[in-house]
Write a protein that holds these residues in place. Sequence first.
Motif, short mmCIF file in Angstrom:
data_model
loop_
_atom_site.label_atom_id
_atom_site.label_comp_id
_atom_site.label_asym_id
_atom_site.label_seq_id
_atom_site.Cartn_x
_atom_site.Cartn_y
_atom_site.Cartn_z
N THR A 1 0.53 -0.92 0.03
CA THR A 1 0.00 0.14 0.16
C THR A 1 0.86 1.26 0.14
OG1 THR A 1 -0.09 0.45 2.59
CG2 THR A 1 -1.52 -1.30 1.29
N PRO A 2 0.31 2.37 -0.07
CA PRO A 2 1.10 3.79 -0.16
C PRO A 2 1.82 3.64 1.32
CG PRO A 2 -1.09 3.79 -1.51
CD PRO A 2 -0.76 3.05 -0.91
N LEU A 3 0.22 3.70 2.36
CA LEU A 3 1.26 4.36 3.30
C LEU A 3 2.54 2.98 3.75
CD1 LEU A 3 1.47 5.59 6.09
CD2 LEU A 3 -0.31 3.56 7.30
N LYS B 1 10.28 2.02 4.19
CA LYS B 1 11.55 2.59 4.25
C LYS B 1 11.97 3.44 5.35
CE LYS B 1 12.57 7.17 1.16
NZ LYS B 1 11.65 9.02 0.77
N TYR B 2 11.15 3.54 6.32
CA TYR B 2 11.68 3.12 7.59
C TYR B 2 11.48 2.75 8.91
CZ TYR B 2 11.59 8.13 5.74
OH TYR B 2 11.70 9.81 5.12
N SER B 3 11.30 1.68 8.28
CA SER B 3 11.56 0.15 8.71
C SER B 3 10.88 0.43 10.60
CB SER B 3 12.99 -0.25 8.88
OG SER B 3 13.90 -0.26 8.23
N ILE B 4 9.85 1.66 9.65
CA ILE B 4 8.29 1.99 11.20
C ILE B 4 7.48 0.33 11.67
CG2 ILE B 4 6.67 2.52 11.71
CD1 ILE B 4 7.57 5.06 10.50
N ASP B 5 7.30 -0.35 9.73
CA ASP B 5 6.41 -1.73 10.11
C ASP B 5 7.19 -2.64 11.17
OD1 ASP B 5 8.20 -2.53 8.67
OD2 ASP B 5 7.96 -3.59 7.53
N LEU C 1 17.20 6.10 9.95
CA LEU C 1 16.93 7.78 9.35
C LEU C 1 17.24 7.59 7.89
CD1 LEU C 1 18.06 9.66 12.75
CD2 LEU C 1 15.99 9.19 11.93
N HIS C 2 18.55 7.18 7.39
CA HIS C 2 18.78 7.88 5.74
C HIS C 2 18.79 6.54 4.88
CE1 HIS C 2 22.18 9.66 8.03
NE2 HIS C 2 21.98 10.25 7.43
N HIS C 3 16.93 5.52 6.06
CA HIS C 3 16.55 4.66 4.93
C HIS C 3 17.65 3.88 3.43
CE1 HIS C 3 16.08 7.80 1.74
NE2 HIS C 3 15.35 8.57 2.80
N GLU C 4 18.47 3.46 4.90
CA GLU C 4 19.47 2.39 3.72
C GLU C 4 19.09 0.96 2.75
OE1 GLU C 4 22.89 3.18 6.14
OE2 GLU C 4 22.93 4.59 5.69
#
Length: 461
Positions: free
Chosen positions: A355-357, A363-367, A455-458
């Motif tokens: 999904t878009p979210l 991208k930021y590994s929040i999942d 933070l840098h979404h490497e």
Amino acid sequence: MTDAIAVTFAVVVAYLVRFDATGIAAVSGEFSPSYLSVSAVLALTWLAALAVGRTRDRRVLGSGPTEYSRVFNMTWRLFAAVAVVAYLLRMEIGRGYLGFAAPVGLGLILAGRFGWRRWLHGQREAGTHQSGILVIGHRSKAARLIGELNKNPRAGFAVVGVCVPTGEIVEGELIGGVPVLGAMDRAAEIAERVGASAVAVTGADAITAETVRQLGWDLEGKGIDLALTLSLVDVAGPRVLMQPVSGLPLMYVDEARFRGGKYVAKSLYDWVLAAAITVVALPVLALVALLVRVTSPGPVLYRQERIGKDGRRFRIFKFRTMVAGADTRLAEVLAEQGIASVGMFYKPVNDPRVTPLGRVLRKYSIDEFPQLLNVLLGDMALVGPRPQIDAEVAQYDRTAHRRLRVKPGLTGLWQVSGRSSLAPEDGIRLDVNYVENWTPFGDLLILARTVRAVLHHENAR
């Protein structure tokens, strides 16, 4: 310079915190010098300890974990010694004074070292601040060593030449793009002539113990280091014991251990730290859960069976980043990308099910944050190899199976060393290296590197 600034700042502020407004505060007890005197002695002793502990050895500067570990070890040993001396002399030094000076000073020293390390790595990647190294050995082994040294310019080694056993020299020959400069019996002379900082000896039948000893004699007084390479890789220092036997250095390698007090301590601080992070991040987690709920139909959390320590199965938690029922469309996605089946570490690129979210969360590994619950339940650790599904584990070879000897982690050495950009075999090697050689301080470094990577979404997908 930065060490001196960090130490001075820490002891001065600790002194000011403890300072008595009526005059110079004194340490109570039978032997009671002023805190000003204690601060001055502590600062000088601290700097001396860092020097004695070889934390500024040019061979470890910029190396990262080795350098940081030496700083950490010398600092805690110093403050342990201060506590013992204070006890023996019955000096009641304020716990707040030491409790402030130690962590603040250590943090500032490490921050300074980190800043210089970043600067040094930038210089080395630009081709400067390199240490010239002369490689000695048979062609094939010399070429392998040159390849390894050239693979990581941040290590700071520039191979300036190769010396091979007598009888193998071909005029104008290159090995790994490096010129052959002569026979190994002239290595000391050649190293001095080309300005090498070190001579690295790799395997060859003609290189005997006597040859290496005489080479060491030839290098004496020239300021050139002698380095010996071993075929054994991915074995950390704490597992290696050098024991001289009749003048012969015998190297013992301890077997990797996967239980004991060190692992109990790891589980304890994992639980405490996971609980603390959960409490602090609770408002953010609640907000993310709400966004997942309102932006796409389906459950907030995604649960999937994974394989944990020693093959034990458990349910992993993640914020849902795909549309509901995404599992049933896996074969369709693989077919669209020309993939016959799921590989051991395969992750679809530009997956249409996300999904878009979900793309932002990934991208930021929040999942991955709900896996803090898995840590609290004892299924996972904060640091360790990432857990995989049964179909992937079924493809493990003997090396990859070593990943299952410890609890899987929320983050790991693979993730902070390249994530999706690394080849699977390189990632497995990093994970196995972690499994067999982990240390508590190493875990702290991986957690710090994880924050930077997020933070840098490497290389995130």
